[in-house]
Design a protein around this motif. Structure first.
Motif, PDB file in Angstrom:
ATOM      1  N   ALA A   1       0.794  -1.227   0.000  1.00 48.07           N
ATOM      2  CA  ALA A   1       0.000   0.000   0.000  1.00 48.07           C
ATOM      3  C   ALA A   1       0.827   1.278   0.000  1.00 48.07           C
ATOM      4  CB  ALA A   1      -0.944   0.005   1.208  1.00 48.07           C
ATOM      5  N   PHE A   2       2.164   1.162  -0.061  1.00 49.25           N
ATOM      6  CA  PHE A   2       3.014   2.355  -0.040  1.00 49.25           C
ATOM      7  C   PHE A   2       3.693   2.520  -1.399  1.00 49.25           C
ATOM      8  CE2 PHE A   2       2.393   1.433   4.373  1.00 49.25           C
ATOM      9  CZ  PHE A   2       2.434   2.659   5.026  1.00 49.25           C
ATOM     10  N   GLU A   3       3.346   3.582  -2.101  1.00 44.29           N
ATOM     11  CA  GLU A   3       3.884   3.834  -3.432  1.00 44.29           C
ATOM     12  C   GLU A   3       5.401   3.979  -3.397  1.00 44.29           C
ATOM     13  OE1 GLU A   3       2.790   6.662  -7.259  1.00 44.29           O
ATOM     14  OE2 GLU A   3       2.391   7.391  -5.223  1.00 44.29           O
ATOM     15  N   GLU A   4       5.928   4.614  -2.360  1.00 45.30           N
ATOM     16  CA  GLU A   4       7.374   4.829  -2.272  1.00 45.30           C
ATOM     17  C   GLU A   4       8.127   3.504  -2.200  1.00 45.30           C
ATOM     18  OE1 GLU A   4      10.444   7.793   0.146  1.00 45.30           O
ATOM     19  OE2 GLU A   4       8.444   7.397   0.950  1.00 45.30           O
ATOM     20  N   HIS A   5       7.552   2.534  -1.535  1.00 46.50           N
ATOM     21  CA  HIS A   5       8.154   1.205  -1.473  1.00 46.50           C
ATOM     22  C   HIS A   5       8.195   0.568  -2.857  1.00 46.50           C
ATOM     23  CE1 HIS A   5       8.972  -2.909  -0.235  1.00 46.50           C
ATOM     24  NE2 HIS A   5       7.857  -3.304  -0.813  1.00 46.50           N
ATOM     25  N   VAL A   6       7.103   0.678  -3.604  1.00 48.60           N
ATOM     26  CA  VAL A   6       7.058   0.120  -4.956  1.00 48.60           C
ATOM     27  C   VAL A   6       8.109   0.786  -5.836  1.00 48.60           C
ATOM     28  CG1 VAL A   6       5.605  -0.247  -6.984  1.00 48.60           C
ATOM     29  CG2 VAL A   6       4.611  -0.434  -4.704  1.00 48.60           C
ATOM     30  N   GLU A   7       8.253   2.097  -5.724  1.00 51.54           N
ATOM     31  CA  GLU A   7       9.250   2.834  -6.507  1.00 51.54           C
ATOM     32  C   GLU A   7      10.656   2.297  -6.253  1.00 51.54           C
ATOM     33  OE1 GLU A   7       7.119   7.263  -6.623  1.00 51.54           O
ATOM     34  OE2 GLU A   7       8.735   6.820  -5.210  1.00 51.54           O
ATOM     35  N   GLY A   8      11.010   2.124  -4.985  1.00 51.36           N
ATOM     36  CA  GLY A   8      12.368   1.697  -4.650  1.00 51.36           C
ATOM     37  C   GLY A   8      12.658   0.274  -5.046  1.00 51.36           C
ATOM     38  N   VAL A   9      11.747  -0.635  -4.742  1.00 50.77           N
ATOM     39  CA  VAL A   9      11.973  -2.043  -5.056  1.00 50.77           C
ATOM     40  C   VAL A   9      12.023  -2.261  -6.561  1.00 50.77           C
ATOM     41  CG1 VAL A   9      10.984  -4.353  -4.904  1.00 50.77           C
ATOM     42  CG2 VAL A   9      11.049  -2.897  -2.872  1.00 50.77           C
ATOM     43  N   SER A  10      11.156  -1.587  -7.297  1.00 50.64           N
ATOM     44  CA  SER A  10      11.152  -1.765  -8.752  1.00 50.64           C
ATOM     45  C   SER A  10      12.456  -1.282  -9.375  1.00 50.64           C
ATOM     46  CB  SER A  10       9.969  -1.028  -9.381  1.00 50.64           C
ATOM     47  OG  SER A  10      10.077   0.373  -9.192  1.00 50.64           O
ATOM     48  N   ALA A  11      13.103  -0.294  -8.774  1.00 53.52           N
ATOM     49  CA  ALA A  11      14.382   0.188  -9.305  1.00 53.52           C
ATOM     50  C   ALA A  11      15.447  -0.893  -9.216  1.00 53.52           C
ATOM     51  CB  ALA A  11      14.829   1.430  -8.545  1.00 53.52           C
ATOM     52  N   GLY A  12      15.353  -1.749  -8.186  1.00 52.19           N
ATOM     53  CA  GLY A  12      16.311  -2.842  -8.064  1.00 52.19           C
ATOM     54  C   GLY A  12      16.016  -3.982  -9.000  1.00 52.19           C
ATOM     55  N   VAL A  13      14.744  -4.229  -9.280  1.00 56.20           N
ATOM     56  CA  VAL A  13      14.350  -5.346 -10.130  1.00 56.20           C
ATOM     57  C   VAL A  13      14.454  -4.985 -11.607  1.00 56.20           C
ATOM     58  CG1 VAL A  13      12.430  -6.868 -10.746  1.00 56.20           C
ATOM     59  CG2 VAL A  13      12.833  -6.292  -8.353  1.00 56.20           C
TER      60      VAL A  13
ATOM     61  N   GLY B   1      11.777   1.291   4.671  1.00 62.84           N
ATOM     62  CA  GLY B   1      11.036   0.295   5.446  1.00 62.84           C
ATOM     63  C   GLY B   1      11.520  -1.117   5.216  1.00 62.84           C
ATOM     64  N   CYS B   2      12.342  -1.317   4.175  1.00 59.07           N
ATOM     65  CA  CYS B   2      13.022  -2.581   3.954  1.00 59.07           C
ATOM     66  C   CYS B   2      14.325  -2.298   3.237  1.00 59.07           C
ATOM     67  CB  CYS B   2      12.157  -3.556   3.147  1.00 59.07           C
ATOM     68  SG  CYS B   2      11.965  -3.113   1.408  1.00 59.07           S
ATOM     69  N   LEU B   3      15.247  -3.260   3.278  1.00 56.56           N
ATOM     70  CA  LEU B   3      16.524  -3.099   2.588  1.00 56.56           C
ATOM     71  C   LEU B   3      16.353  -3.137   1.083  1.00 56.56           C
ATOM     72  CD1 LEU B   3      18.743  -5.398   4.849  1.00 56.56           C
ATOM     73  CD2 LEU B   3      18.608  -2.891   4.888  1.00 56.56           C
ATOM     74  N   GLY B   4      15.395  -3.959   0.603  1.00 55.97           N
ATOM     75  CA  GLY B   4      15.188  -4.084  -0.834  1.00 55.97           C
ATOM     76  C   GLY B   4      14.912  -2.752  -1.499  1.00 55.97           C
ATOM     77  N   GLU B   5      14.160  -1.885  -0.828  1.00 58.57           N
ATOM     78  CA  GLU B   5      13.902  -0.551  -1.373  1.00 58.57           C
ATOM     79  C   GLU B   5      15.192   0.245  -1.483  1.00 58.57           C
ATOM     80  OE1 GLU B   5      12.260   3.691   0.132  1.00 58.57           O
ATOM     81  OE2 GLU B   5      11.215   1.941   0.940  1.00 58.57           O
ATOM     82  N   LEU B   6      16.028   0.176  -0.455  1.00 59.91           N
ATOM     83  CA  LEU B   6      17.288   0.928  -0.454  1.00 59.91           C
ATOM     84  C   LEU B   6      18.259   0.360  -1.476  1.00 59.91           C
ATOM     85  CD1 LEU B   6      17.682   1.415   3.401  1.00 59.91           C
ATOM     86  CD2 LEU B   6      16.796   3.047   1.721  1.00 59.91           C
ATOM     87  N   TRP B   7      18.255  -0.973  -1.662  1.00 62.06           N
ATOM     88  CA  TRP B   7      19.128  -1.557  -2.689  1.00 62.06           C
ATOM     89  C   TRP B   7      18.747  -1.031  -4.067  1.00 62.06           C
ATOM     90  CZ3 TRP B   7      18.116  -7.189  -0.644  1.00 62.06           C
ATOM     91  CH2 TRP B   7      18.772  -7.348   0.583  1.00 62.06           C
ATOM     92  N   GLY B   8      17.441  -0.901  -4.311  1.00 65.87           N
ATOM     93  CA  GLY B   8      17.008  -0.383  -5.597  1.00 65.87           C
ATOM     94  C   GLY B   8      17.412   1.063  -5.800  1.00 65.87           C
ATOM     95  N   ARG B   9      17.222   1.870  -4.774  1.00 63.75           N
ATOM     96  CA  ARG B   9      17.561   3.290  -4.902  1.00 63.75           C
ATOM     97  C   ARG B   9      19.069   3.493  -5.020  1.00 63.75           C
ATOM     98  NH1 ARG B   9      13.004   6.066  -4.271  1.00 63.75           N
ATOM     99  NH2 ARG B   9      11.313   5.174  -3.025  1.00 63.75           N
ATOM    100  N   ASN B  10      19.848   2.671  -4.297  1.00 66.11           N
ATOM    101  CA  ASN B  10      21.307   2.817  -4.309  1.00 66.11           C
ATOM    102  C   ASN B  10      21.967   2.051  -5.447  1.00 66.11           C
ATOM    103  OD1 ASN B  10      21.178   4.390  -1.954  1.00 66.11           O
ATOM    104  ND2 ASN B  10      21.339   2.592  -0.624  1.00 66.11           N
ATOM    105  N   GLN B  11      21.189   1.191  -6.126  1.00 64.49           N
ATOM    106  CA  GLN B  11      21.717   0.333  -7.192  1.00 64.49           C
ATOM    107  C   GLN B  11      22.905  -0.500  -6.708  1.00 64.49           C
ATOM    108  OE1 GLN B  11      20.408   0.049 -10.734  1.00 64.49           O
ATOM    109  NE2 GLN B  11      18.813   0.583  -9.244  1.00 64.49           N
TER     110      GLN B  11
END
Length: 323
Positions: free
Chosen positions: A76-88, A265-275
């Motif tokens: 339900a959090f758009e920001e989470h989707v943004e970050g995780v999708s950047a990693g995938v 809120g999770c590492l996966g989001e940060l991994w996506g943002r940080n590449q």
């Protein structure tokens, strides 16, 4: 009111947390039975429990405050989707379908634990946490279980608890390529706790649109990793519950997670943002601590991974049509 389950030696009990003590429910009731009776009955039980002698919290071990009938976990959090999708996908992408309805998956109600439990993950190189707020369903007079309106759904939200949806991102990534899941990347462990705070206690934090404006934080080994307001959700909780009930049922004891909060809120989001894998994946010995305003705090240590028996890959088979 705060509702908990705990052990003391070999004994288990369900009841209220009153100040710094636990008090069993009158009449030997369980959390499941109290949820099935609804919030109004819980208030009456609480009044009766106030006169009883409690046991200091420090002398008991809290377990998950509910044995869920089911666990639905939203995104339900758009920001989470943004970050995780950047990693995938290499870039942030929130598909139009995300905005159309609050999507969720079902996870395993049989591997739910409480604060203080040591996680024994599968063998994984990308162990992650997910900081969430979860609603717990109870009964409400005159309200059914199917096709609820948002107003009816609000009435069946008994209370809220913190949820850590542990994730093995490498296992999850393989499963999602098959266009089904997640499954084994998620179902090895979920933490709920430390207790259920009844919905009326959090009414003061509702904003004018019905969102819970409470602060959520997660720390790894005492270092702050993520922080967000739960009110940054795309839908308020009653709308999540109403959607879950559409052409289906929500029953007392169901747990509905908000999905991972944004801003770390999770590492996966940060991994996506940080590449990159920054911060690093969780390792044995790491301690993950989550807190949500108005609820409390849960803390769990990562233990040693548990190897599973090997399975062979799919066998090529002739596509015979007759025997």
């Amino acid at each position: 009111m705060r509702i908990a389950r705990w052990t003391q030696g070999a004994a288990r009990a369900d009841g209220f947390v009153i100040d710094d003590a636990v008090v069993p429910f009158p009449d030997g009731l369980t959390v499941a039975e109290v949820l099935a009776r609804g919030l109004a009955d819980a208030r009456d039980l609480h009044e009766r429990a106030l006169a009883a002698e409690g046991t200091p919290l420090a002398e008991v071990t809290l377990v998950s405050p509910v044995s869920p009938a089911s666990v639905r976990d939203f995104v339900a959090f758009e920001e989470h989707v943004e970050g995780v999708s950047a990693g995938v996908e290499g870039k942030s992408d929130v598909p139009p379908e995300w905005h159309q309805a609050p999507t969720f998956y079902f996870t395993n109600p049989h591997t739910v634990h409480g604060t203080g439990h040591e996680l024994r993950p599968p063998v994984t190189d990308r162990l992650d946490f997910e900081l969430e707020l979860a609603a717990v369903i109870g009964a409400a007079p005159g309200v059914g279980e199917s096709n609820l309106t948002a107003g009816e759904a609000k009435a069946v939200i008994f209370g809220y608890t913190i949820m850590n949806d542990w994730s093995a991102r490498d296992l999850q990534a393989r499963e999602m390529k098959v266009r089904l899941g997640p499954a084994k990347g998620k179902d090895f462990g979920t933490v709920l706790g430390p207790w259920i705070v009844t919905a009326d206690e959090l009414e003061q934090h509702l904003d004018e649109d019905g969102f819970l404006r409470v602060r959520a934080e997660v720390r790894v080994n005492s270092a702050l990793v993520g922080e967000d307001l739960v009110s940054n959700m795309g839908w308020p909780f009653p709308e999540l519950v109403a959607y879950a009930s559409r052409n289906s049922r929500v029953v007392p004891g169901d747990v509905l997670g908000s999905g991972t909060v944004g801003n770390g809120g999770c590492l996966g989001e940060l991994w996506g943002r940080n590449q990159s894998l920054t911060p690093p994946p969780l390792r044995e010995g790491d301690v993950v601590t989550m807190s949500i305003e108005g609820i409390g705090e849960i803390s769990n240590r990562v233990g040693a991974a548990v190897p599973a028996p090997a399975l062979p890959p799919a066998r090529p088979r002739p596509r015979d049509r007759r025997r």
